[in-house]
Design a protein around this motif. Sequence first.
Motif, PDB file in Angstrom:
ATOM      1  N   PHE A 249       0.826  -1.207   0.000  1.00 45.55           N
ATOM      2  CA  PHE A 249       0.000   0.000   0.000  1.00 45.55           C
ATOM      3  C   PHE A 249       0.861   1.257   0.000  1.00 45.55           C
ATOM      4  O   PHE A 249       0.620   2.224  -0.735  1.00 45.55           O
ATOM      5  CB  PHE A 249      -0.929  -0.025   1.205  1.00 45.55           C
ATOM      6  CG  PHE A 249      -1.763   1.215   1.353  1.00 45.55           C
ATOM      7  CD1 PHE A 249      -2.890   1.428   0.551  1.00 45.55           C
ATOM      8  CD2 PHE A 249      -1.409   2.204   2.271  1.00 45.55           C
ATOM      9  CE1 PHE A 249      -3.636   2.582   0.682  1.00 45.55           C
ATOM     10  CE2 PHE A 249      -2.154   3.356   2.400  1.00 45.55           C
ATOM     11  CZ  PHE A 249      -3.277   3.547   1.608  1.00 45.55           C
ATOM     12  N   ILE A 250       1.896   1.261   0.839  1.00 49.14           N
ATOM     13  CA  ILE A 250       2.805   2.415   0.897  1.00 49.14           C
ATOM     14  C   ILE A 250       3.512   2.610  -0.440  1.00 49.14           C
ATOM     15  O   ILE A 250       3.681   3.727  -0.943  1.00 49.14           O
ATOM     16  CB  ILE A 250       3.813   2.229   2.039  1.00 49.14           C
ATOM     17  CG1 ILE A 250       3.073   2.226   3.400  1.00 49.14           C
ATOM     18  CG2 ILE A 250       4.897   3.292   2.002  1.00 49.14           C
ATOM     19  CD1 ILE A 250       3.947   1.859   4.557  1.00 49.14           C
ATOM     20  N   MET A 255       4.270   5.787  -5.622  1.00 51.14           N
ATOM     21  CA  MET A 255       4.346   5.779  -7.091  1.00 51.14           C
ATOM     22  C   MET A 255       3.379   6.779  -7.728  1.00 51.14           C
ATOM     23  O   MET A 255       3.613   7.260  -8.855  1.00 51.14           O
ATOM     24  CB  MET A 255       4.043   4.363  -7.606  1.00 51.14           C
ATOM     25  CG  MET A 255       5.114   3.331  -7.244  1.00 51.14           C
ATOM     26  SD  MET A 255       6.699   3.680  -7.996  1.00 51.14           S
ATOM     27  CE  MET A 255       6.304   3.410  -9.720  1.00 51.14           C
ATOM     28  N   LYS A 256       2.293   7.106  -7.023  1.00 53.23           N
ATOM     29  CA  LYS A 256       1.298   8.023  -7.582  1.00 53.23           C
ATOM     30  C   LYS A 256       1.672   9.497  -7.423  1.00 53.23           C
ATOM     31  O   LYS A 256       0.956  10.380  -7.880  1.00 53.23           O
ATOM     32  CB  LYS A 256      -0.052   7.770  -6.902  1.00 53.23           C
ATOM     33  CG  LYS A 256      -0.679   6.421  -7.307  1.00 53.23           C
ATOM     34  CD  LYS A 256      -2.002   6.207  -6.614  1.00 53.23           C
ATOM     35  CE  LYS A 256      -2.607   4.865  -7.000  1.00 53.23           C
ATOM     36  NZ  LYS A 256      -3.906   4.618  -6.324  1.00 53.23           N
ATOM     37  N   GLN A 257       2.708   9.793  -6.672  1.00 52.12           N
ATOM     38  CA  GLN A 257       3.112  11.188  -6.484  1.00 52.12           C
ATOM     39  C   GLN A 257       3.720  11.752  -7.771  1.00 52.12           C
ATOM     40  O   GLN A 257       4.011  11.019  -8.727  1.00 52.12           O
ATOM     41  CB  GLN A 257       4.098  11.268  -5.327  1.00 52.12           C
ATOM     42  CG  GLN A 257       3.467  10.936  -3.959  1.00 52.12           C
ATOM     43  CD  GLN A 257       4.479  11.024  -2.838  1.00 52.12           C
ATOM     44  OE1 GLN A 257       5.646  11.299  -3.100  1.00 52.12           O
ATOM     45  NE2 GLN A 257       4.008  10.835  -1.636  1.00 52.12           N
ATOM     46  N   GLY A 258       3.999  13.022  -7.724  1.00 53.28           N
ATOM     47  CA  GLY A 258       4.551  13.717  -8.910  1.00 53.28           C
ATOM     48  C   GLY A 258       5.911  13.182  -9.313  1.00 53.28           C
ATOM     49  O   GLY A 258       6.542  12.430  -8.571  1.00 53.28           O
ATOM     50  N   GLU A 259       6.329  13.643 -10.513  1.00 54.69           N
ATOM     51  CA  GLU A 259       7.566  13.126 -11.093  1.00 54.69           C
ATOM     52  C   GLU A 259       8.765  13.505 -10.238  1.00 54.69           C
ATOM     53  O   GLU A 259       9.662  12.704 -10.052  1.00 54.69           O
ATOM     54  CB  GLU A 259       7.718  13.719 -12.507  1.00 54.69           C
ATOM     55  CG  GLU A 259       8.907  13.160 -13.275  1.00 54.69           C
ATOM     56  CD  GLU A 259       8.925  13.660 -14.709  1.00 54.69           C
ATOM     57  OE1 GLU A 259       7.940  14.292 -15.114  1.00 54.69           O
ATOM     58  OE2 GLU A 259       9.915  13.434 -15.394  1.00 54.69           O
ATOM     59  N   GLU A 260       8.751  14.746  -9.732  1.00 56.42           N
ATOM     60  CA  GLU A 260       9.882  15.175  -8.932  1.00 56.42           C
ATOM     61  C   GLU A 260       9.965  14.385  -7.634  1.00 56.42           C
ATOM     62  O   GLU A 260      11.040  13.961  -7.208  1.00 56.42           O
ATOM     63  CB  GLU A 260       9.762  16.675  -8.633  1.00 56.42           C
ATOM     64  CG  GLU A 260       9.882  17.548  -9.882  1.00 56.42           C
ATOM     65  CD  GLU A 260       9.730  19.012  -9.557  1.00 56.42           C
ATOM     66  OE1 GLU A 260       9.501  19.315  -8.354  1.00 56.42           O
ATOM     67  OE2 GLU A 260       9.853  19.841 -10.470  1.00 56.42           O
ATOM     68  N   LYS A 261       8.791  14.235  -7.054  1.00 51.07           N
ATOM     69  CA  LYS A 261       8.796  13.466  -5.800  1.00 51.07           C
ATOM     70  C   LYS A 261       9.194  12.023  -6.058  1.00 51.07           C
ATOM     71  O   LYS A 261       9.823  11.379  -5.242  1.00 51.07           O
ATOM     72  CB  LYS A 261       7.416  13.518  -5.154  1.00 51.07           C
ATOM     73  CG  LYS A 261       7.047  14.890  -4.630  1.00 51.07           C
ATOM     74  CD  LYS A 261       5.686  14.856  -3.939  1.00 51.07           C
ATOM     75  CE  LYS A 261       5.337  16.237  -3.380  1.00 51.07           C
ATOM     76  NZ  LYS A 261       4.014  16.232  -2.717  1.00 51.07           N
ATOM     77  N   THR A 262       8.818  11.562  -7.288  1.00 48.03           N
ATOM     78  CA  THR A 262       9.170  10.180  -7.624  1.00 48.03           C
ATOM     79  C   THR A 262      10.674  10.011  -7.737  1.00 48.03           C
ATOM     80  O   THR A 262      11.254   9.029  -7.280  1.00 48.03           O
ATOM     81  CB  THR A 262       8.502   9.764  -8.938  1.00 48.03           C
ATOM     82  OG1 THR A 262       7.091   9.922  -8.817  1.00 48.03           O
ATOM     83  CG2 THR A 262       8.824   8.313  -9.281  1.00 48.03           C
ATOM     84  N   GLN A 263      11.318  11.054  -8.405  1.00 49.73           N
ATOM     85  CA  GLN A 263      12.773  10.979  -8.533  1.00 49.73           C
ATOM     86  C   GLN A 263      13.458  11.023  -7.164  1.00 49.73           C
ATOM     87  O   GLN A 263      14.412  10.312  -6.913  1.00 49.73           O
ATOM     88  CB  GLN A 263      13.267  12.150  -9.415  1.00 49.73           C
ATOM     89  CG  GLN A 263      12.833  12.029 -10.886  1.00 49.73           C
ATOM     90  CD  GLN A 263      13.265  13.225 -11.711  1.00 49.73           C
ATOM     91  OE1 GLN A 263      13.788  14.217 -11.158  1.00 49.73           O
ATOM     92  NE2 GLN A 263      13.050  13.150 -13.036  1.00 49.73           N
ATOM     93  N   LYS A 264      12.932  11.972  -6.307  1.00 48.23           N
ATOM     94  CA  LYS A 264      13.517  12.035  -4.962  1.00 48.23           C
ATOM     95  C   LYS A 264      13.342  10.711  -4.213  1.00 48.23           C
ATOM     96  O   LYS A 264      14.232  10.233  -3.539  1.00 48.23           O
ATOM     97  CB  LYS A 264      12.883  13.168  -4.168  1.00 48.23           C
ATOM     98  CG  LYS A 264      13.223  14.545  -4.713  1.00 48.23           C
ATOM     99  CD  LYS A 264      12.555  15.619  -3.885  1.00 48.23           C
ATOM    100  CE  LYS A 264      12.883  17.031  -4.437  1.00 48.23           C
ATOM    101  NZ  LYS A 264      12.226  18.085  -3.648  1.00 48.23           N
ATOM    102  N   ALA A 268      16.025   8.196  -2.820  1.00 47.69           N
ATOM    103  CA  ALA A 268      15.995   7.691  -1.435  1.00 47.69           C
ATOM    104  C   ALA A 268      15.957   6.169  -1.401  1.00 47.69           C
ATOM    105  O   ALA A 268      16.594   5.518  -0.573  1.00 47.69           O
ATOM    106  CB  ALA A 268      14.779   8.272  -0.711  1.00 47.69           C
ATOM    107  N   VAL A 269      15.163   5.615  -2.382  1.00 48.30           N
ATOM    108  CA  VAL A 269      15.075   4.145  -2.424  1.00 48.30           C
ATOM    109  C   VAL A 269      16.414   3.534  -2.772  1.00 48.30           C
ATOM    110  O   VAL A 269      16.824   2.501  -2.241  1.00 48.30           O
ATOM    111  CB  VAL A 269      13.989   3.713  -3.435  1.00 48.30           C
ATOM    112  CG1 VAL A 269      14.035   2.221  -3.685  1.00 48.30           C
ATOM    113  CG2 VAL A 269      12.615   4.113  -2.939  1.00 48.30           C
ATOM    114  N   LYS A 270      17.133   4.228  -3.754  1.00 48.25           N
ATOM    115  CA  LYS A 270      18.448   3.726  -4.137  1.00 48.25           C
ATOM    116  C   LYS A 270      19.413   3.736  -2.961  1.00 48.25           C
ATOM    117  O   LYS A 270      20.153   2.787  -2.714  1.00 48.25           O
ATOM    118  CB  LYS A 270      18.989   4.602  -5.285  1.00 48.25           C
ATOM    119  CG  LYS A 270      20.327   4.121  -5.826  1.00 48.25           C
ATOM    120  CD  LYS A 270      20.768   4.980  -7.007  1.00 48.25           C
ATOM    121  CE  LYS A 270      22.105   4.510  -7.537  1.00 48.25           C
ATOM    122  NZ  LYS A 270      22.561   5.343  -8.683  1.00 48.25           N
ATOM    123  N   ALA A 271      19.389   4.890  -2.237  1.00 48.86           N
ATOM    124  CA  ALA A 271      20.260   4.968  -1.050  1.00 48.86           C
ATOM    125  C   ALA A 271      19.900   3.892  -0.025  1.00 48.86           C
ATOM    126  O   ALA A 271      20.758   3.287   0.597  1.00 48.86           O
ATOM    127  CB  ALA A 271      20.161   6.367  -0.433  1.00 48.86           C
TER     128      ALA A 271
END
Length: 377
Positions: A249-250, A255-264, A268-271
Amino acid sequence: MENKFPKNVRQIGNVSDTPKIYVEDYVDTFLNQICDKADKEQAGAFLVGKKEVTEGQECLYIFGAICMEFSDDENEIISQENFEKAEQEKKEYFEDGTMIGWMLCRPGVRMVIDTKIFNTHEKYFSEKNTIFILKDNAEVEEQYYCYKYKELMQIGGHYVYYEKNAAMQSYMITARKKIGVTPSEVVEDKAAKDFRNLVKERFEAQEQKKTSRLTYVASVFLVIVVLIMGVTTLNNYGKMKSVQSSLEFIRNSIMKQGEEKTQKTSGAVKAANEQQNENTAQSEQTNDSQTEEQQDPMPQQGEGSDSASTEEEKVDDSSMSTMQEMSEDIYIVEKGDTLAKISKKVYGDSGHVDAICRMNGLSDGNLIFIGQKLILP
């Protein structure tokens, strides 16, 4: 807690009198052996036991007997010195008992209570409900008397009971040379044989019941353990599914957030993934080090094996010492023993079965049971 009457008994005569008298089987056998040797001279024994109230009735339990020495004075049967010597033997063999009477066998003399007998009893056994037994080996007759109301009153009957009596067995081994008993001299007792068979059958039935109960309890316990493990596993599985649903769910929300937030978020996920990889690498290193630490003690298992071997040698030594505990006088019956096997162990051949039977009042080799002490001829 109130005492209970013995379960394995046989009645002799009319037992309606008070107090009730119970004589243990080995004591009864020993008294008969003493009288069998009294062909020309008188013989006697002191009686050891206890007085108790059992189910509201006064009872006397005789579980020991001590050979009696007679006085050199013709005017008395027992001297004070003889009595004190018997007291010392009682303390050695029958510490829990008290002197509650005596037995006398007089060949060729009428079975009546004379003045000498009465005076002797009043001197040494003046307490109420003490016992005197008068025997005649020629007529194979015996009379029991109880001291009450300042008189020796004849008792109509008594009980012979069957219980483990290691103290009397030990004394019989010590005294058999003193009274001159040999393996060929034994009194056949069909009633005793029947009762010993009955006791053996009951003992085996009780052991079988105990084994069945233990098996049932163990089975129930195992079923309960399996059920508990199953319920615990199901509960843990439900919790894991719940955590997985929350994570999904999280993830979908992010994934539904904006593109910029997705990149951030991707950064964060990569880190987070790199951190997780580092943690995984550290975990693997930790596991490797733990594995090496667990492998290091392996050579020490040899020491443990040596220790276990030593323990086995100790057990073997203990078993050998147990086998060596068989003395010239007594043998403890083990599982699988028969009188023929015991004869071979002790004497090297099976030719002593009849002698062992006669020494212990047994008519055949099926009357022994595990833990029984046999007097060796």
